[in-house]
Structures are given as structure tokens and as C-alpha cells.
Design an enzyme around this catalytic site. Structure first.
Site, PDB file in Angstrom:
ATOM      1  N   HIS A   9     -11.027  -9.187   0.983  1.00 21.15           N
ATOM      2  CA  HIS A   9     -10.322  -9.599  -0.232  1.00 21.15           C
ATOM      3  C   HIS A   9     -11.288  -9.755  -1.397  1.00 21.15           C
ATOM      4  CE1 HIS A   9      -8.050 -12.825  -2.592  1.00 21.15           C
ATOM      5  NE2 HIS A   9      -7.262 -11.770  -2.617  1.00 21.15           N
ATOM      6  N   GLU A  37      -9.320  -5.174  -0.601  1.00 20.66           N
ATOM      7  CA  GLU A  37      -8.292  -5.485  -1.592  1.00 20.66           C
ATOM      8  C   GLU A  37      -9.049  -5.759  -2.877  1.00 20.66           C
ATOM      9  OE1 GLU A  37      -5.713  -8.104  -4.108  1.00 20.66           O
ATOM     10  OE2 GLU A  37      -7.764  -8.348  -3.465  1.00 20.66           O
ATOM     11  N   ASP A  39      -8.564  -5.891  -7.629  1.00 21.48           N
ATOM     12  CA  ASP A  39      -7.650  -6.139  -8.750  1.00 21.48           C
ATOM     13  C   ASP A  39      -8.079  -5.327  -9.968  1.00 21.48           C
ATOM     14  OD1 ASP A  39      -6.463  -8.662  -7.370  1.00 21.48           O
ATOM     15  OD2 ASP A  39      -8.609  -9.071  -7.441  1.00 21.48           O
ATOM     16  N   HIS A  52     -10.634 -10.103 -11.191  1.00 17.21           N
ATOM     17  CA  HIS A  52      -9.438 -10.823 -10.738  1.00 17.21           C
ATOM     18  C   HIS A  52      -8.649 -11.430 -11.894  1.00 17.21           C
ATOM     19  CE1 HIS A  52      -6.931 -14.115  -9.287  1.00 17.21           C
ATOM     20  NE2 HIS A  52      -6.644 -13.256  -8.335  1.00 17.21           N
ATOM     21  N   GLU A 112      -4.542  -3.974  -6.318  1.00 18.88           N
ATOM     22  CA  GLU A 112      -3.530  -4.829  -6.927  1.00 18.88           C
ATOM     23  C   GLU A 112      -3.505  -4.626  -8.435  1.00 18.88           C
ATOM     24  OE1 GLU A 112      -3.840  -9.099  -6.286  1.00 18.88           O
ATOM     25  OE2 GLU A 112      -2.296  -9.404  -7.807  1.00 18.88           O
TER      26      GLU A 112
HETATM   27  O1  G3P Z   1      -3.365  -8.923  -2.858  1.00 19.94           O
HETATM   28  C1  G3P Z   1      -3.466 -10.156  -2.253  1.00 19.94           C
HETATM   29  C2  G3P Z   1      -3.971 -11.208  -3.204  1.00 19.94           C
HETATM   30  O2  G3P Z   1      -5.110 -10.733  -3.828  1.00 19.94           O
HETATM   31  C3  G3P Z   1      -2.960 -11.597  -4.249  1.00 19.94           C
HETATM   32  O3  G3P Z   1      -3.347 -12.654  -5.045  1.00 19.94           O
HETATM   33  O4  G3P Z   1      -4.431 -13.856  -6.872  1.00 19.94           O
HETATM   34  O5  G3P Z   1      -5.757 -13.271  -4.849  1.00 19.94           O
HETATM   35  O6  G3P Z   1      -5.083 -11.499  -6.469  1.00 19.94           O
HETATM   36  P1  G3P Z   1      -4.712 -12.817  -5.832  1.00 19.94           P
HETATM   37 MG    MG Z   2      -5.605  -9.600  -5.592  1.00 19.45          MG
END
Ligand code: G3P
Ligand code: MG
Length: 248
Positions: A9, A37, A39, A52, A112
Site C-alpha cells: 500500500h 497500490e 494514488d 496520496h 487509485e
Molecule cells: O486503495 C486502498 C486505499 O488506498 C484507499 O484509501 O486513503 O489509503 O488511499 P487511501
Molecule cells: Mg490509496
């Protein structure tokens, strides 16, 4: 039991500065994760960047919103030292750089789209173009808390899997998922305990269940036992070990 996909993540963000090149490299070097994962946002001058938050204060030495900063201004920021002075000197990556790194390393990518706080014009098509230019449609799957964006994305590009992120229980879920045309569901992990029947429901509709952000061993084992398809963690080292040991 089928082994789920295991994703780092924001890279290996439990130990390294989230979404930094170092965090992505260390996920490859120090863990058995299948992918990342991450962003994506759009800068003032139209570059897609990996970050993020919609603003830079929390995880850099700068201030301001990404949409109000140019790529050069963002690149000048240090995105490592906030986590630990030992990580000073990390600089923001573009989406193209992350895709190139995934191609070089064979890592999968759950991208994301961060378009629910700032509504970036054309983000979906820009993401599609970058993925398709590298023919990575089968290596990248997208998700967003903005479900209208995911519906638009699927219409623009049926070849790339989409997912609905959510962190609160949803009403009338069967109707909702049918209308959404999404491929996958991305619930926060606690919601699968609140409504355990959802895993089977989603699977019966041909959707994968990709859950986040699972950082403790008991929660990892619980999600594994529930038969999810993907587990996303800030600690991909622990996640990979726990899943490996549970399956041997
Ligand atoms: O994609 C899972 C997670 O990343 C979603 O929330 O705020 O950590 O980007 P966040
Ligand atoms: Mg995320």
C-alpha cells in the site's frame, strides 16, 4: 485455499515514506508482494503524479494543493524526510515513472484515482492513455472512492478493470453494483466483518474482493479465511509471511 494477490500500500509505506520511489523499490527488494497500490493526481501544468493527499503538507516539506503546483515545484520538494531524516532526498514520481518501474519489475499496480476531493478534469482518459501506451491493461487495475469516475472509466476503456472503493456500509448494494458496471469491489476490511455475506455476493456477480488496509496479523488471517482476492497492506513483508505460513 487460493492465494490472494498481496499488494504494498503506497509502496512499502509502513517502513518507508509513502508513495516514494524508495517505498516502491523496497517493496520489490524486501518483500514478495505481487504489486503496489498507489494514488494519482494532476498538477497545475497537467502532469500525472504519484501522491496520496490532495495537498502536500503532511508528507513533504512544502505547502499547497497539487492542483495549484507545477510539476517542477512538486519535484523540488522532499517527500522522504518527514518520515525520517534518513530518508531525505526522495522526490515525487510521475505516473509514467511508476508504470515504467512496474514494467521493469513485473509488479502489478492498483492505481487509485484521487478524484473525490479535487475533481480533476480528464483524469480517467489520461490514466487510460498512459496504461494503453505501454499495453499494460492486464497489469494495472484502477479504483476510486468516486464511483461516477469509475463508471466513466469503464465506458472509456472496457479493457481495464475498475473497482469501487468504500469505507462505509452501502445501502441497496445489489442494485448499486449492477448500476455501477464495475469489475471489482474494494471495501475497507472491517466492512467484511460487518457484512460477511458480501464476499459471496460479490463473487456471485463475478466481482473480485480487494480489501485494504490490513496491517495486523490477526486481520490478515481473517481476510485470508474470508476468501478475498487481494489484500493491501502497509507491511507487505508481514503480509507475505503470514499468508505463506498459513498456506503451507
Ligand atoms: O486503495 C486502498 C486505499 O488506498 C484507499 O484509501 O486513503 O489509503 O488511499 P487511501
Ligand atoms: Mg490509496
Amino acid at each position: 485455499m487460493k492465494r490472494p494477490l498481496l499488494l504494498a500500500h503506497r509502496g512499502f509505506s509502513g517502513r518507508y515514506p509513502e508513495n516514494s520511489p524508495l517505498a516502491f523499490r523496497m517493496a520489490v527488494e524486501q518483500t514478495e508482494a505481487d504489486g503496489f497500490e498507489s494514488d494519482v493526481h494532476i498538477t497545475k501544468d497537467g502532469q500525472l503524479v504519484i501522491f496520496h493527499d490532495a495537498s502536500v503538507e503532511r508528507t513533504s516539506n512544502g505547502t499547497g494543493w497539487i492542483r495549484d503546483l507545477t510539476y517542477d515545484e512538486l519535484y523540488a520538494l522532499d517527500i522522504g524526510a518527514w518520515k525520517d531524516p534518513a530518508f531525505a532526498g526522495e522526490h515525487i514520481w510521475t505516473f509514467d515513472q511508476l508504470l515504467d518501474f512496474c514494467q521493469q519489475t513485473g509488479m502489478l499496480l492498483n492505481m487509485e484515482l484521487k478524484n473525490y476531493e479535487v475533481f480533476y478534469d480528464g483524469l480517467e482518459q489520461r490514466v487510460i492513455d498512459a496504461i494503453c501506451a505501454r499495453q499494460m491493461q492486464d497489469r494495472v487495475f484502477v479504483s476510486s472512492f468516486n464511483h461516477i469516475s469509475m463508471q466513466r472509466f469503464k465506458t472509456l476503456c472496457p479493457d481495464i478493470e475498475t473497482g469501487l472503493l468504500y469505507d462505509k456500509p452501502l445501502l441497496d448494494i445489489e442494485h448499486y453494483i449492477a448500476r455501477s458496471n464495475a469489475d471489482n469491489m474494494h471495501p475497507r476490511y472491517v466492512l467484511l466483518r460487518y457484512q460477511p455475506e458480501l464476499v459471496e455476493l460479490y463473487h456471485s456477480r463475478g466481482m473480485k474482493v480487494n480489501t485494504w488496509t490490513v496491517n495486523d496479523e490477526p486481520d490478515m488471517l481473517d481476510m485470508l479465511a474470508r476468501g478475498v482476492d487481494c489484500i493491501i497492506s502497509n507491511y507487505p513483508d508481514l503480509l507475505c509471511r503470514v499468508v505463506r505460513e498459513a498456506q503451507t
